[in-house]
Each structure stands twice: as structure tokens, then as C-alpha cells.
Design an enzyme around this catalytic site. Structure first.
Site, PDB file in Angstrom:
ATOM      1  N   HIS A 115      39.106  31.133  34.864  1.00  0.00           N
ATOM      2  CA  HIS A 115      38.801  32.534  35.151  1.00  0.00           C
ATOM      3  C   HIS A 115      37.403  32.931  34.658  1.00  0.00           C
ATOM      4  O   HIS A 115      36.804  33.878  35.179  1.00  0.00           O
ATOM      5  CB  HIS A 115      39.790  33.461  34.437  1.00  0.00           C
ATOM      6  CG  HIS A 115      41.122  33.601  35.108  1.00  0.00           C
ATOM      7  ND1 HIS A 115      42.008  32.572  35.227  1.00  0.00           N
ATOM      8  CD2 HIS A 115      41.707  34.689  35.683  1.00  0.00           C
ATOM      9  CE1 HIS A 115      43.089  33.008  35.849  1.00  0.00           C
ATOM     10  NE2 HIS A 115      42.935  34.289  36.136  1.00  0.00           N
ATOM     11  N   CYS A 136      43.599  24.786  36.339  1.00  0.00           N
ATOM     12  CA  CYS A 136      43.989  25.715  35.292  1.00  0.00           C
ATOM     13  C   CYS A 136      44.027  24.925  34.000  1.00  0.00           C
ATOM     14  O   CYS A 136      44.731  23.910  33.911  1.00  0.00           O
ATOM     15  CB  CYS A 136      45.370  26.279  35.631  1.00  0.00           C
ATOM     16  SG  CYS A 136      46.093  27.289  34.326  1.00  0.00           S
ATOM     17  N   ASP A 172      46.594  27.155  40.446  1.00  0.00           N
ATOM     18  CA  ASP A 172      46.264  27.912  39.234  1.00  0.00           C
ATOM     19  C   ASP A 172      47.341  28.976  39.026  1.00  0.00           C
ATOM     20  O   ASP A 172      48.064  29.337  39.961  1.00  0.00           O
ATOM     21  CB  ASP A 172      44.890  28.587  39.369  1.00  0.00           C
ATOM     22  CG  ASP A 172      44.520  29.353  38.090  1.00  0.00           C
ATOM     23  OD1 ASP A 172      44.655  28.787  36.994  1.00  0.00           O
ATOM     24  OD2 ASP A 172      44.119  30.521  38.189  1.00  0.00           O
ATOM     25  N   SER A 173      47.391  29.496  37.800  1.00  0.00           N
ATOM     26  CA  SER A 173      48.335  30.573  37.508  1.00  0.00           C
ATOM     27  C   SER A 173      48.011  31.815  38.342  1.00  0.00           C
ATOM     28  O   SER A 173      48.893  32.631  38.604  1.00  0.00           O
ATOM     29  CB  SER A 173      48.265  30.922  36.029  1.00  0.00           C
ATOM     30  OG  SER A 173      46.946  31.319  35.701  1.00  0.00           O
ATOM     31  N   GLU A 196      42.048  39.486  35.618  1.00  0.00           N
ATOM     32  CA  GLU A 196      43.166  39.658  36.567  1.00  0.00           C
ATOM     33  C   GLU A 196      43.309  41.133  36.976  1.00  0.00           C
ATOM     34  O   GLU A 196      43.782  41.438  38.059  1.00  0.00           O
ATOM     35  CB  GLU A 196      44.479  39.149  35.960  1.00  0.00           C
ATOM     36  CG  GLU A 196      44.560  37.621  35.823  1.00  0.00           C
ATOM     37  CD  GLU A 196      44.968  36.898  37.107  1.00  0.00           C
ATOM     38  OE1 GLU A 196      45.826  37.405  37.843  1.00  0.00           O
ATOM     39  OE2 GLU A 196      44.408  35.809  37.375  1.00  0.00           O
ATOM     40  N   CYS A 227      38.405  27.913  30.653  1.00  0.00           N
ATOM     41  CA  CYS A 227      39.403  28.637  31.441  1.00  0.00           C
ATOM     42  C   CYS A 227      38.746  28.934  32.783  1.00  0.00           C
ATOM     43  O   CYS A 227      37.608  29.419  32.831  1.00  0.00           O
ATOM     44  CB  CYS A 227      39.800  29.931  30.747  1.00  0.00           C
ATOM     45  SG  CYS A 227      40.808  31.019  31.794  1.00  0.00           S
TER      46      CYS A 227
HETATM   47  N1  DGL Z   1      42.880  30.107  34.583  1.00  0.00           N
HETATM   48  C1  DGL Z   1      43.751  29.566  33.601  1.00  0.00           C
HETATM   49  C2  DGL Z   1      43.052  28.545  32.730  1.00  0.00           C
HETATM   50  O1  DGL Z   1      42.140  27.927  33.143  1.00  0.00           O
HETATM   51  C3  DGL Z   1      44.442  30.505  32.677  1.00  0.00           C
HETATM   52  C4  DGL Z   1      44.833  31.799  33.105  1.00  0.00           C
HETATM   53  C5  DGL Z   1      46.145  32.256  32.530  1.00  0.00           C
HETATM   54  O2  DGL Z   1      46.234  32.566  31.338  1.00  0.00           O
HETATM   55  O3  DGL Z   1      47.063  32.281  33.312  1.00  0.00           O
HETATM   56  O4  DGL Z   1      43.419  28.341  31.604  1.00  0.00           O
END
Ligand code: DGL
Length: 276
Positions: free
Chosen positions: A196, A75, A12-13, A160, A194
Site C-alpha cells: 500500500h 501482500c 492482496d488483502s 484504504e 507494504c
Molecule cells: N498491502 C498489504 C501488505 O503489503 C497489507 C495491507 C493490510 O494490512 O491488509 O502488507
């Protein structure tokens, strides 16, 4: 090309993929996992197609070098912007025996059985929404479903920065939900597109009318992976099974470990890694 055994790579990012890792490990604790978070360059959600593709490819190459026969892009932004190119263009050149899977398809699959009104909303990063990947996948699988996408550019930065439980987060949570429901009041199901967003789930629930179902991806991605391994015993046999999990970040390991505890519900140790 190699047929060596190794762990499952989860990329993931930043921290978001930990919500997916958590569900995958709950369902399949027997396997070994390597988690890689590109925290130094997160968030990806506002970056261009080309940049997300390059960063994601670097991470996939790294996880292959570390011995992973299978990598999950946990991600949505990376799945939406890089997965297809990596699968079709890069994998045949790097090592056709390895596999890279994403999180959009398993989520798009599950929604057909959940919505009654056939009107659904997708809440995701600007990059995922702009790519229209969910619209395309859902159209293929369930052509009768009407999809409305809502970009939520402030949600990942709130998470974050560990501000997702603060009163300040309420404004942005309510704002995007209201905008989505104004655009399509018939929505009865919202995909949290997402990885997150499970951390914002309590607040999202608080500002969403109670008849609307919220879909968090972890559960569906974990079951889809388990199904994939049942259908591909050749890949399942290449995965090592000691029940271990190692964490790598491109940022400071101590900061990663501290924040990761909020996503995982337990403490961990992390190691530094550079991507190029
Ligand atoms: N967790 C990532 C997703 O599912 C995105 C987070 C980011 O913007 O880096 O899209």
C-alpha cells in the site's frame, strides 16, 4: 493436477497489490492477469497468523480454480504469515505443478546493493513486523546488515479510506519515521514493506531526511518475476498471453473500481467474488 494454460494471479488483502500489478504489467504486458483483492476483510495487518493464513489459502485456491498456474502474493502480510505454509504444506496436496510466490524475498535481495551504512529500516504492518520475516530473510542473504523494524498500524487504514493525501495523514507519517530513526540513526535505506505504501510515498519522502533511500517494492518484484520466468520456461509456457487483466473483489465492485483508479492511474471495471 493439470497442465492447462492460464493467467497470472495477483492477490492482496485490498488495493495495495495494485501497485505491484502495475509494475509487473509495465514490464510484462504480454501476459494475462487476474487480480483478487479481499477488500471485505482488509486490512490483514492487524490479524493473527492463523486468520491471515486461512484467508490467503482461500484466495490461492480460488485463483487456482480460476485457472492460474502461478499466483503472486502481492501482500507482505500474507507473504510473511502464509507463504511458507502454503508452499510447503498445501501446494503438494492441492497441485504440486502450480506455484505461489511472495514479495518479501525479492525485496530482501535488492537491499544488499543499496545500503552503504549497512543499517536499514523496515516500515510495514504490525503483522509483517511481528513475524520478523524481513529480519530472517535479510540475515540469510546479507548477514552484515543491521535491521530495525517499525510497525505502522495507521498507514494502511489511511490509504484504504483514501485519506492518505489529507493533512491528517502527516501526523502519522512523521510519527513512525521519527520513531524508526530515533531507534537507529545510522539507517540509510528504508524498505517500504507494504504494497500500500507507494501511495504515501510523497509524504514519506517529505518527512524522511534526503540522504535516506526509500525502496518501493513493485519494481523489484516485477524484475524478480521476470527473472523467475526466464529460469522456469516450463511455467512461462503455461501462461496465456493476450495482454488482458480482470479485477475481482470481495467488496462492492463499483467502490473497488473507483479506488483502484488511484492506484493504477487508469479506470477499470471490477467483478464481485466470494471467498470461503
Ligand atoms: N498491502 C498489504 C501488505 O503489503 C497489507 C495491507 C493490510 O494490512 O491488509 O502488507
Amino acid at each position: 493436477m493439470t497442465n492447462d494454460k492460464g493467467p497470472i494471479g495477483i492477490f492482496d488483502s485490498g488495493y495495495g497489490g495494485l501497485t505491484v500489478l502495475r509494475q509487473i504489467r509495465k514490464l510484462m504486458p504480454q501476459y494475462d492477469y487476474l487480480y483478487l483483492g479481499d477488500n471485505a476483510r482488509a486490512p490483514y495487518g492487524t490479524r493473527s497468523f492463523e486468520v491471515v493464513y486461512q484467508f490467503t489459502l482461500q484466495a490461492v485456491r480460488q485463483l487456482f480454480q480460476m485457472g492460474c498456474p502461478l499466483v503472486i502474493l502481492a501482500c507482505n502480510t500474507a507473504s510473511a504469515k502464509a507463504l511458507r505454509s502454503i508452499q510447503q504444506r498445501d501446494l503438494p496436496l492441492i497441485d504440486p505443478s502450480r506455484r505461489v510466490l511472495g514479495v518479501v524475498r525479492p525485496t530482501a535481495e535488492c537491499v544488499g546493493d543499496i545500503t552503504r551504512s549497512r543499517h536499514i529500516g523496515i516500515m510495514a504492518t504490525p503483522g509483517t513486523i511481528r513475524s520478523a520475516t524481513y529480519d530472517i530473510e535479510i540475515q540469510k542473504l546479507h548477514p552484515d546488515i543491521h535491521v530495525t523494524g517499525q510497525a505502522c498500524p495507521m498507514w494502511v487504514p489511511l490509504i484504504e479510506n483514501m485519506e492518505h493525501q489529507s493533512p491528517g495523514a502527516d501526523y502519522f507519517v512523521q510519527k513512525y519515521i521519527d520513531e524508526l530513526l530515533q531507534r537507529d540513526p545510522l539507517i540509510d535505506t528504508i524498505i517500504l514493506g507494504c504494497t500500500h505504501y507507494p501511495l504515501l510515498l510523497d509524504k514519506i519522502r517529505q518527512f524522511t531526511p534526503s540522504h535516506i533511500q526509500l525502496i518501493s517494492q513493485g519494481h523489484y518484484v516485477a524484475h524478480s518475476l521476470s527473472d523467475y520466468l526466464r529460469r522456469h520456461p516450463d511455467m512461462a509456457q503455461r501462461l496465456t498471453r493476450e495482454g488482458t487483466c480482470r479485477f475481482f473483489t470481495t467488496e462492492q465492485p463499483s467502490a473497488f473500481a473507483e479506488s483502484a483508479a488511484a492506484f493504477l492511474g487508469n479506470t477499470i471495471e471490477a467483478e464481485h467474488i466470494s471467498l470461503q
